[in-house]
Design an enzyme around this catalytic site. Structure first.
Site, short mmCIF file in Angstrom:
data_model
loop_
_atom_site.label_atom_id
_atom_site.label_comp_id
_atom_site.label_asym_id
_atom_site.label_seq_id
_atom_site.Cartn_x
_atom_site.Cartn_y
_atom_site.Cartn_z
N ARG A 1 -10.30 -11.46 1.82
CA ARG A 1 -11.11 -12.54 1.24
C ARG A 1 -10.38 -13.88 1.32
O ARG A 1 -11.01 -14.93 1.40
CB ARG A 1 -11.51 -12.16 -0.20
CG ARG A 1 -10.37 -11.98 -1.15
CD ARG A 1 -10.78 -11.17 -2.39
NE ARG A 1 -10.99 -9.76 -2.05
CZ ARG A 1 -11.40 -8.84 -2.92
NH1 ARG A 1 -11.66 -9.18 -4.18
NH2 ARG A 1 -11.56 -7.59 -2.55
N LYS B 1 0.83 -1.20 0.00
CA LYS B 1 0.00 0.00 0.00
C LYS B 1 0.87 1.26 0.00
O LYS B 1 2.01 1.21 0.47
CB LYS B 1 -0.86 0.03 1.27
CG LYS B 1 -1.99 -0.99 1.29
CD LYS B 1 -2.80 -0.86 2.57
CE LYS B 1 -3.93 -1.87 2.60
NZ LYS B 1 -4.97 -1.65 1.59
N1 BES Z 1 -8.08 -3.75 4.40
C1 BES Z 1 -8.24 -3.34 3.06
C2 BES Z 1 -9.53 -2.56 2.83
C3 BES Z 1 -9.59 -1.21 3.47
C4 BES Z 1 -9.29 -0.08 2.73
C5 BES Z 1 -10.00 -1.05 4.77
C6 BES Z 1 -9.37 1.16 3.32
C7 BES Z 1 -10.08 0.19 5.37
C8 BES Z 1 -9.77 1.31 4.62
C9 BES Z 1 -8.29 -4.57 2.16
O1 BES Z 1 -7.50 -5.63 2.56
C10 BES Z 1 -7.80 -4.15 0.82
O2 BES Z 1 -6.66 -3.80 0.72
N2 BES Z 1 -8.68 -4.20 -0.18
C11 BES Z 1 -8.34 -3.88 -1.51
C12 BES Z 1 -8.89 -4.95 -2.40
C13 BES Z 1 -8.36 -4.92 -3.82
C14 BES Z 1 -6.87 -5.17 -3.83
C15 BES Z 1 -9.09 -5.96 -4.63
C16 BES Z 1 -8.95 -2.53 -1.84
O3 BES Z 1 -10.05 -2.23 -1.39
O4 BES Z 1 -8.29 -1.76 -2.54
MN MN Z 2 -5.50 -5.42 1.92
#
Ligand code: BES
Ligand code: MN
Ligand code: ZN
Length: 503
Positions: free
Chosen positions: A358, A284
């Site tokens: 997931r 990230k």
């Molecule tokens: N934990 C994150 C989602 C999240 C984003 C929670 C912002 C709280 C605030 C999750 O694991 C994630 O990174 N999701 C990705 C999924 C994508 C890679 C398919 C996302 O939402 O970008």
């Molecule tokens: Mn994530």
């Protein structure tokens, strides 16, 4: 803070402070306010005539009784317009009063039940809301503040909920008890969410939940990586493999005492508990990454709900399944393009290692089937996408089972934790088709929250299922009625209401 219940007249309370209320636009004091106004020789009427206090929700005004009442202080709290009044308004008014009592450095205060006299509002529910609002409003996360001890001592040690109507006492007592448990567990969830990742590792989460469970008499079991491997939880373990911290699969089980266990419905709550989500190799951006300590908010909520069910000894068999690990980049970490195999045999091609939620939920949802549950609800900070769709105050619910969806929406209403139905739109399933495995773990930017839910559906086989995406509601940026910046514990109280609906 201790909660006491008492039958009597608020104006006769010997407290450091008594709390009465007023609807917006009310110009002539009625009920408890009238009695207090008379004792104060019309002081409250004078204020209302002058137009100096409008009764806006959560506004407060303090009077000194100068010996004409046993309590030296009277706090009037605004309830907002009568036509907009409901349980959430009672919570907010109670939170405002509790915070004012804390500012005043008061040790003990007494309050009437906001909404207790309002037609159509259940007395137990109103008392529950008042206790919840008070406890939620006073929450602070002080574990790492050097001055915590002094500041903590500043909060009120006890509140007495005073009800005038003897016929309502049982309802008020029961509602207050539920409110105390519900808010206490929501605050536990907030503590866990706010706890930094270097303190709250998967093992530490397991240790804390085990300690809570032991105290309450909830059965706790924790599976480590060896046991997970034996179960074939390849999807979950793949996320954990990049971290030095061992993955933990935490299982909390409430079986009611003194109730024949045989035909009680089993409800399984599954909560994502990534103690820190760096994104892994699909790392990230740096700016807001620190906040990813909240990525265990689903696990915190389901644990809180099951522990609360046990505290209340609800006649329902409630299970929390909490897959917990860190998502880290390292030389051993999962890579994009890798293929992993979940407990039900389905294979997944990893497109993004940041879609780790997931992956851990897939195995937990497979595991849930062994309980033969009447319902399974997973709760997860799954996608940033849900925040784009619904904003910071509303979580998405994905559910094709009408009964379960209705129960969740009703629970959401009662708890004041907003949910909105989202579609499990079948045609989007092809967005996670891939040439090399049964599915891939990411299907692009558009409809990201729906795609995440469709992915989970592949593993939620053989029982009614719902998925809550709480990624945008688990954390708040601003202080508000009873939220303080940081973890909200969102869905803990809603899930308890769901469990109550089966009891
Ligand atoms: N934990 C994150 C989602 C999240 C984003 C929670 C912002 C709280 C605030 C999750 O694991 C994630 O990174 N999701 C990705 C999924 C994508 C890679 C398919 C996302 O939402 O970008
Ligand atoms: Mn994530
Ligand atoms: Zn995540």
């Amino acid at each position: 803070m201790d909660i006491h219940i008492k039958q009597g007249l608020i104006q006769q309370e010997e407290s450091d402070l008594i709390v009465v209320n007023l609807f917006q636009g009310e110009t002539v004091p009625a009920g408890a306010l009238k009695a207090v106004d008379q004792a104060l020789d019309g002081l409250i009427s004078t204020m209302l005539e002058a137009g100096d206090f409008k009764g806006k929700l959560g506004d407060t005004h303090l009077f000194y009784s100068r010996g004409v009442l046993p309590a030296p202080r009277v706090l009037v709290v605004g309830l907002g317009p009568q036509e907009e009044f409901g349980l959430e308004q009672a919570r907010r008014a109670a939170a405002a009063a509790a915070r004012r009592a804390r500012e005043l450095g008061i040790a003990q205060y007494s309050t009437i039940v906001h909404g207790g006299g309002v037609a159509g509002l259940d007395a137990a529910r109103a008392a529950q809301a008042v206790v919840e609002g008070s406890l939620l409003g006073l929450y602070r996360f002080m574990s790492h503040k050097r001055d915590a001890a002094q500041e903590e001592a500043g909060g009120p040690a006890a509140v007495t909920v005073v009800e005038v109507d003897a016929a309502k006492m049982d309802a008020v007592r029961e509602g207050a008890r539920v409110g105390q448990v519900a808010a206490g567990m929501a605050n536990l969830a907030r503590d866990l969410i706010n706890e930094p990742g270097n303190y709250l590792t998967p093992r530490e989460l397991a240790r804390r939940l085990r300690a809570e469970a032991e105290q309450i008499g909830v059965q706790a079991e924790v599976l480590g990586e060896e046991e997970l491997a034996a179960l074939g939880a390849g999807s979950f373990l793949a996320v954990a493999q990049g971290s030095e911290e061992e993955a933990q699969f935490i299982i909390l089980e409430h079986r009611p005492q003194g109730v024949e266990g045989g035909d009680l419905p089993t409800v399984v709550l599954v909560g994502k508990a990534i103690t820190f989500d760096t994104g892994g190799i699909s790392i990230k951006p740096a700016e807001a990454m620190w906040q990813m300590k909240d990525d265990m908010g689903g696990g915190a909520a389901v644990a809180g709900a099951v522990l609360a069910a046990a505290r209340l000894n609800l006649p329902v068999h409630a299970v929390a399944l909490i897959p917990s690990c860190d998502n880290m980049p390292s030389g051993k970490a999962l890579k994009p393009g890798d293929v992993v195999r979940a407990m039900n045999g389905k294979t997944v091609e990893i497109i993004s290692t940041d879609a780790e939620g997931r992956q851990v939920l897939a195995d937990a949802l497979c595991y849930a089937a062994r309980y033969d549950p009447v319902a399974v609800v997973d709760v997860a900070t799954l996608t940033g996408s849900i925040g784009l769709a619904l904003g910071r105050q509303v979580a998405g619910v994905f559910c094709d089972d009408a009964d379960l969806r209705d129960r969740l929406l009703k629970a959401s209403e009662l708890a004041g934790e907003a949910l909105w139905p989202m579609p499990l739109h079948k045609p989007y399933r092809k967005l996670i088709d891939t040439d090399v495995a049964d599915m891939k773990n990411s299907g692009g930017r558009y409809g990201g929250a729906i795609i995440g839910a469709l992915f989970l559906q592949e593993f939620a086989e053989g029982y009614p299922w719902a998925h809550l995406d709480i990624a945008s509601t688990v954390w708040q940026e601003e202080n508000s009625a009873f939220a303080v910046r940081g973890g909200t514990g969102f869905s803990t109280r809603l899930l308890l209401e769901l469990l109550r609906s089966y009891a």
